[in-house]
Design a protein around this motif. Structure first.
Motif, PDB file in Angstrom:
ATOM      1  N   SER A 188     -33.815   2.277  23.690  1.00  0.00           N
ATOM      2  CA  SER A 188     -34.908   2.179  22.716  1.00  0.00           C
ATOM      3  C   SER A 188     -35.885   1.116  23.226  1.00  0.00           C
ATOM      4  O   SER A 188     -35.536   0.310  24.089  1.00  0.00           O
ATOM      5  N   PRO A 189     -37.106   1.090  22.700  1.00  0.00           N
ATOM      6  CA  PRO A 189     -38.038   0.038  23.118  1.00  0.00           C
ATOM      7  C   PRO A 189     -37.470  -1.366  22.900  1.00  0.00           C
ATOM      8  O   PRO A 189     -37.677  -2.256  23.720  1.00  0.00           O
ATOM      9  N   GLU A 190     -36.734  -1.567  21.812  1.00  0.00           N
ATOM     10  CA  GLU A 190     -36.149  -2.884  21.543  1.00  0.00           C
ATOM     11  C   GLU A 190     -35.078  -3.223  22.581  1.00  0.00           C
ATOM     12  O   GLU A 190     -34.995  -4.355  23.050  1.00  0.00           O
ATOM     13  N   ASN A 191     -34.235  -2.244  22.920  1.00  0.00           N
ATOM     14  CA  ASN A 191     -33.200  -2.476  23.933  1.00  0.00           C
ATOM     15  C   ASN A 191     -33.818  -2.729  25.300  1.00  0.00           C
ATOM     16  O   ASN A 191     -33.355  -3.575  26.060  1.00  0.00           O
ATOM     17  N   LEU A 192     -34.867  -1.977  25.631  1.00  0.00           N
ATOM     18  CA  LEU A 192     -35.568  -2.211  26.900  1.00  0.00           C
ATOM     19  C   LEU A 192     -36.186  -3.603  26.922  1.00  0.00           C
ATOM     20  O   LEU A 192     -36.155  -4.284  27.955  1.00  0.00           O
ATOM     21  N   ASN A 193     -36.746  -4.030  25.799  1.00  0.00           N
ATOM     22  CA  ASN A 193     -37.340  -5.359  25.715  1.00  0.00           C
ATOM     23  C   ASN A 193     -36.296  -6.432  26.003  1.00  0.00           C
ATOM     24  O   ASN A 193     -36.535  -7.347  26.786  1.00  0.00           O
TER      25      ASN A 193
END
Length: 175
Positions: free
Chosen positions: A132-137
């Motif tokens: 997810s974008p949060e996990n990638l961040n």
């Protein structure tokens, strides 16, 4: 050739050098002592710096935009420039792997599930089930902290804006 006088000179030179080193060590300890000082007395700090942890800390946190806000205003073109740091190990074409897996359609893909790539390292399960974008961040900020034991030598992206731009760019690579 090698008589008693020669051996006495060698032993004397060794003892003299040892004495010089011992005196040097003693002098250095006296000059750079960090402990209690002479006679075992403890000394207080020279001065105290007062830190106000009240309103200023909260004000700074409120001034920073959240990751969701950064991602909403992210620029994929800037992300493509940031991706230049990743290009040495990752490809963006579907199924084309480099040292690392292909990043084609990585946003939303299951963690550790790039087709045809099986050289994952570290504990990717700590990231979550999907990229997810949060996990990638979290991962892009410091890969070694997010996945201990990873063989990825990339230090990470400290700027939240760069991470948001890169994730926006990666989102454009999907189907």
């Amino acid at each position: 050739m090698f008589d008693t006088m020669t051996s006495t000179k060698i032993i004397g030179a060794f003892c003299g050098a040892l004495l010089v080193f011992m005196l040097g060590k003693w002098a250095a300890e006296e000059l750079y002592a960090t402990g209690g000082g002479h006679g075992g007395e403890d000394h207080a700090a020279g001065y105290v710096i007062a830190v106000d942890e009240g309103d200023d800390a909260g004000a700074e946190a409120e001034d920073e935009p959240s990751f969701e806000e950064l991602l909403a205003s992210a620029d994929p073109d800037q992300g493509a420039r940031v991706f230049a740091k990743c290009r040495a190990c990752h490809k963006v074409d579907e199924g084309a792997h480099g040292t690392g897996p292909s990043l084609h359609a990585v946003v939303g893909r299951a963690v550790g599930a790039a087709d045809g790539f099986d050289r994952y390292s570290g504990s990717l399960n700590q990231i979550g089930d999907a990229w997810s974008p949060e996990n990638l961040n979290t991962f892009l900020e410091s890969p070694r902290s997010a996945t201990p034991g990873t063989s990825m030598s990339f230090a990470g992206l400290p700027k939240a804006e760069d991470r948001a731009n890169l994730i926006a760019y990666l989102e454009t690579l999907g189907d």
